[in-house]
Design a protein around this motif. Structure first.
Motif, PDB file in Angstrom:
ATOM      1  N   GLY A 125      -4.904  -4.434   4.343  1.00 38.87           N
ATOM      2  CA  GLY A 125      -6.288  -4.797   4.061  1.00 38.87           C
ATOM      3  C   GLY A 125      -6.979  -3.859   3.093  1.00 38.87           C
ATOM      4  O   GLY A 125      -8.085  -4.136   2.639  1.00 38.87           O
ATOM      5  N   VAL A 126      -6.359  -2.731   2.745  1.00 43.62           N
ATOM      6  CA  VAL A 126      -6.965  -1.734   1.859  1.00 43.62           C
ATOM      7  C   VAL A 126      -6.646  -2.086   0.413  1.00 43.62           C
ATOM      8  O   VAL A 126      -5.563  -2.572   0.089  1.00 43.62           O
ATOM      9  N   GLN A 127      -7.612  -1.809  -0.480  1.00 43.36           N
ATOM     10  CA  GLN A 127      -7.382  -1.936  -1.916  1.00 43.36           C
ATOM     11  C   GLN A 127      -6.701  -0.659  -2.398  1.00 43.36           C
ATOM     12  O   GLN A 127      -7.066   0.436  -1.968  1.00 43.36           O
ATOM     13  N   ALA A 128      -5.704  -0.798  -3.280  1.00 41.28           N
ATOM     14  CA  ALA A 128      -4.983   0.368  -3.794  1.00 41.28           C
ATOM     15  C   ALA A 128      -4.838   0.260  -5.299  1.00 41.28           C
ATOM     16  O   ALA A 128      -4.930  -0.827  -5.877  1.00 41.28           O
ATOM     17  N   LEU A 129      -4.609   1.401  -5.906  1.00 42.48           N
ATOM     18  CA  LEU A 129      -4.447   1.497  -7.343  1.00 42.48           C
ATOM     19  C   LEU A 129      -3.016   1.937  -7.642  1.00 42.48           C
ATOM     20  O   LEU A 129      -2.481   2.824  -6.981  1.00 42.48           O
ATOM     21  N   VAL A 130      -2.371   1.325  -8.635  1.00 43.95           N
ATOM     22  CA  VAL A 130      -1.014   1.696  -9.047  1.00 43.95           C
ATOM     23  C   VAL A 130      -1.124   2.933  -9.938  1.00 43.95           C
ATOM     24  O   VAL A 130      -1.832   2.918 -10.942  1.00 43.95           O
ATOM     25  N   VAL A 131      -0.422   4.031  -9.535  1.00 42.34           N
ATOM     26  CA  VAL A 131      -0.552   5.318 -10.238  1.00 42.34           C
ATOM     27  C   VAL A 131       0.817   5.977 -10.434  1.00 42.34           C
ATOM     28  O   VAL A 131       1.821   5.537  -9.879  1.00 42.34           O
ATOM     29  N   ASN A 132       0.839   7.065 -11.221  1.00 45.49           N
ATOM     30  CA  ASN A 132       1.984   7.975 -11.399  1.00 45.49           C
ATOM     31  C   ASN A 132       3.253   7.309 -11.916  1.00 45.49           C
ATOM     32  O   ASN A 132       4.349   7.637 -11.496  1.00 45.49           O
ATOM     33  N   LEU A 133       3.130   6.389 -12.843  1.00 47.94           N
ATOM     34  CA  LEU A 133       4.318   5.699 -13.362  1.00 47.94           C
ATOM     35  C   LEU A 133       4.759   6.210 -14.724  1.00 47.94           C
ATOM     36  O   LEU A 133       5.819   5.816 -15.209  1.00 47.94           O
ATOM     37  N   ASN A 134       3.962   7.038 -15.363  1.00 46.47           N
ATOM     38  CA  ASN A 134       4.290   7.582 -16.687  1.00 46.47           C
ATOM     39  C   ASN A 134       4.649   6.500 -17.694  1.00 46.47           C
ATOM     40  O   ASN A 134       5.620   6.614 -18.433  1.00 46.47           O
ATOM     41  N   GLY A 135       3.890   5.430 -17.691  1.00 53.53           N
ATOM     42  CA  GLY A 135       4.098   4.350 -18.656  1.00 53.53           C
ATOM     43  C   GLY A 135       5.083   3.282 -18.225  1.00 53.53           C
ATOM     44  O   GLY A 135       5.183   2.239 -18.848  1.00 53.53           O
ATOM     45  N   ALA A 136       5.840   3.510 -17.168  1.00 52.16           N
ATOM     46  CA  ALA A 136       6.801   2.508 -16.683  1.00 52.16           C
ATOM     47  C   ALA A 136       6.075   1.534 -15.746  1.00 52.16           C
ATOM     48  O   ALA A 136       5.107   1.904 -15.090  1.00 52.16           O
ATOM     49  N   PRO A 137       6.511   0.290 -15.663  1.00 51.03           N
ATOM     50  CA  PRO A 137       5.865  -0.656 -14.743  1.00 51.03           C
ATOM     51  C   PRO A 137       6.387  -0.493 -13.318  1.00 51.03           C
ATOM     52  O   PRO A 137       7.489  -0.013 -13.094  1.00 51.03           O
ATOM     53  N   LEU A 138       5.574  -0.901 -12.345  1.00 50.59           N
ATOM     54  CA  LEU A 138       5.965  -0.919 -10.941  1.00 50.59           C
ATOM     55  C   LEU A 138       6.535  -2.297 -10.653  1.00 50.59           C
ATOM     56  O   LEU A 138       5.872  -3.309 -10.854  1.00 50.59           O
ATOM     57  N   ARG A 139       7.763  -2.351 -10.179  1.00 48.68           N
ATOM     58  CA  ARG A 139       8.435  -3.634  -9.947  1.00 48.68           C
ATOM     59  C   ARG A 139       7.976  -4.260  -8.642  1.00 48.68           C
ATOM     60  O   ARG A 139       7.925  -3.597  -7.616  1.00 48.68           O
ATOM     61  N   VAL A 140       7.659  -5.534  -8.703  1.00 50.68           N
ATOM     62  CA  VAL A 140       7.284  -6.298  -7.517  1.00 50.68           C
ATOM     63  C   VAL A 140       8.518  -7.079  -7.094  1.00 50.68           C
ATOM     64  O   VAL A 140       9.107  -7.819  -7.874  1.00 50.68           O
ATOM     65  N   ARG A 141       8.923  -6.893  -5.830  1.00 50.96           N
ATOM     66  CA  ARG A 141      10.161  -7.497  -5.320  1.00 50.96           C
ATOM     67  C   ARG A 141       9.849  -8.650  -4.373  1.00 50.96           C
ATOM     68  O   ARG A 141       8.769  -8.743  -3.806  1.00 50.96           O
ATOM     69  N   ARG A 142      10.857  -9.511  -4.188  1.00 51.37           N
ATOM     70  CA  ARG A 142      10.721 -10.658  -3.304  1.00 51.37           C
ATOM     71  C   ARG A 142      10.636 -10.218  -1.847  1.00 51.37           C
ATOM     72  O   ARG A 142       9.839 -10.732  -1.073  1.00 51.37           O
ATOM     73  N   ASP A 143      11.467  -9.255  -1.443  1.00 52.09           N
ATOM     74  CA  ASP A 143      11.519  -8.741  -0.079  1.00 52.09           C
ATOM     75  C   ASP A 143      11.517  -7.221  -0.133  1.00 52.09           C
ATOM     76  O   ASP A 143      11.780  -6.633  -1.178  1.00 52.09           O
ATOM     77  N   PRO A 144      11.275  -6.540   1.006  1.00 55.21           N
ATOM     78  CA  PRO A 144      11.366  -5.077   0.998  1.00 55.21           C
ATOM     79  C   PRO A 144      12.792  -4.648   0.657  1.00 55.21           C
ATOM     80  O   PRO A 144      13.750  -5.212   1.160  1.00 55.21           O
ATOM     81  N   GLY A 145      12.937  -3.675  -0.212  1.00 53.72           N
ATOM     82  CA  GLY A 145      14.255  -3.191  -0.617  1.00 53.72           C
ATOM     83  C   GLY A 145      14.535  -3.552  -2.065  1.00 53.72           C
ATOM     84  O   GLY A 145      13.727  -4.168  -2.754  1.00 53.72           O
ATOM     85  N   ILE A 146      15.719  -3.168  -2.501  1.00 52.68           N
ATOM     86  CA  ILE A 146      16.135  -3.446  -3.874  1.00 52.68           C
ATOM     87  C   ILE A 146      16.608  -4.900  -3.905  1.00 52.68           C
ATOM     88  O   ILE A 146      17.791  -5.187  -3.762  1.00 52.68           O
ATOM     89  N   THR A 147      15.662  -5.802  -4.049  1.00 46.76           N
ATOM     90  CA  THR A 147      15.929  -7.240  -4.041  1.00 46.76           C
ATOM     91  C   THR A 147      15.515  -7.803  -5.392  1.00 46.76           C
ATOM     92  O   THR A 147      14.997  -7.072  -6.232  1.00 46.76           O
ATOM     93  N   PRO A 148      15.718  -9.100  -5.615  1.00 46.01           N
ATOM     94  CA  PRO A 148      15.331  -9.659  -6.911  1.00 46.01           C
ATOM     95  C   PRO A 148      13.865  -9.368  -7.260  1.00 46.01           C
ATOM     96  O   PRO A 148      12.993  -9.348  -6.404  1.00 46.01           O
ATOM     97  N   GLU A 149      13.645  -9.144  -8.528  1.00 41.42           N
ATOM     98  CA  GLU A 149      12.331  -8.779  -9.041  1.00 41.42           C
ATOM     99  C   GLU A 149      11.515 -10.030  -9.318  1.00 41.42           C
ATOM    100  O   GLU A 149      11.998 -10.978  -9.935  1.00 41.42           O
ATOM    101  N   LEU A 150      10.245 -10.035  -8.868  1.00 38.83           N
ATOM    102  CA  LEU A 150       9.339 -11.164  -9.129  1.00 38.83           C
ATOM    103  C   LEU A 150       8.456 -10.913 -10.334  1.00 38.83           C
ATOM    104  O   LEU A 150       8.026 -11.845 -11.004  1.00 38.83           O
ATOM    105  N   GLY A 151       8.146  -9.654 -10.590  1.00 40.07           N
ATOM    106  CA  GLY A 151       7.268  -9.314 -11.699  1.00 40.07           C
ATOM    107  C   GLY A 151       7.076  -7.817 -11.766  1.00 40.07           C
ATOM    108  O   GLY A 151       7.730  -7.053 -11.059  1.00 40.07           O
ATOM    109  N   ARG A 152       6.124  -7.394 -12.636  1.00 40.93           N
ATOM    110  CA  ARG A 152       5.868  -5.963 -12.822  1.00 40.93           C
ATOM    111  C   ARG A 152       4.368  -5.727 -12.924  1.00 40.93           C
ATOM    112  O   ARG A 152       3.641  -6.557 -13.454  1.00 40.93           O
ATOM    113  N   LEU A 153       3.946  -4.572 -12.415  1.00 40.63           N
ATOM    114  CA  LEU A 153       2.539  -4.174 -12.487  1.00 40.63           C
ATOM    115  C   LEU A 153       2.426  -2.918 -13.331  1.00 40.63           C
ATOM    116  O   LEU A 153       3.209  -1.989 -13.188  1.00 40.63           O
ATOM    117  N   ASN A 154       1.414  -2.888 -14.186  1.00 35.86           N
ATOM    118  CA  ASN A 154       1.178  -1.711 -15.017  1.00 35.86           C
ATOM    119  C   ASN A 154       0.357  -0.689 -14.251  1.00 35.86           C
ATOM    120  O   ASN A 154      -0.355  -1.021 -13.298  1.00 35.86           O
TER     121      ASN A 154
END
Length: 188
Positions: free
Chosen positions: A113-142
């Motif tokens: 329920g908390v709002q969060a900010l994506v940080v500390n990526l040094n220009g790389a995107p944060l990968r959004v996955r289908r399930d918890p773990g190293i699973t297929p990627e759905l998209g990326r967040l800057n």
């Protein structure tokens, strides 16, 4: 072919094609080469090596067990523990002081329920996955993207995962790196 190999070895002429492809040529060449150079037969060297190895192992074992026996004999015998009939004197125990009540943290933490900010990526995107773990990627967040935490944390593949939701995508993201660098920071 054997004779051809022996002839080439005696005249210091190696036919590399024959040597690589014909067993008897190679055998004749190697045998004649050993005779010309005066090298002993490799089978004889292997036999000598085995004898030397056995001798070294037996001497090493004798020395090791002799050393262990001598060190055990040099140790003093263990004295038995004798139980006494008198109880040990009671030591007074300090009375516990009341522990202070923890102060409520003014800093928000990651929770559903908390709002969060994506940080500390040094220009790389944060990968959004289908399930918890190293699973297929759905998209990326800057870096700098705002997300809403919906579920988590779930531990998988060495990471803590949160299910996030944004206007464009919904899925699971890692809360931080394996080294402990956080990727999500709660917004006040």
């Amino acid at each position: 072919m054997f004779e051809r190999g022996a002839y080439d070895a005696e005249h210091d002429e190696l036919n590399l094609f024959y040597y690589q492809h014909y067993y008897f040529y190679r055998r004749g060449y190697d045998q004649a080469r050993r005779q010309v150079r005066g090298h002993p037969d490799p089978r004889m060297l292997a036999g000598v090596g085995v004898v030397v190895l056995v001798a070294l192992l037996s001497v090493g074992g004798w020395m090791l067990f002799g050393w262990l026996g001598a060190s055990q004999a040099a140790q003093s015998p263990i004295e038995p523990i004798v139980a006494t009939t008198q109880p040990a004197p009671a030591t007074p125990r300090p009375t516990p002081s009341p522990s202070p009540t923890p102060e409520p943290s003014a800093e928000p933490s990651l929770q559903p329920g908390v709002q969060a900010l994506v940080v500390n990526l040094n220009g790389a995107p944060l990968r959004v996955r289908r399930d918890p773990g190293i699973t297929p990627e759905l998209g990326r967040l800057n870096e700098g993207s705002e997300v809403t935490l919906r579920e988590g944390p779930v531990e998988a593949d060495g990471y803590l995962w949160w299910r996030i939701e944004t206007p464009g995508i919904s899925g699971w993201v890692a809360a931080g790196s394996l080294e402990g660098t956080p990727f999500l920071e709660p917004l006040p």
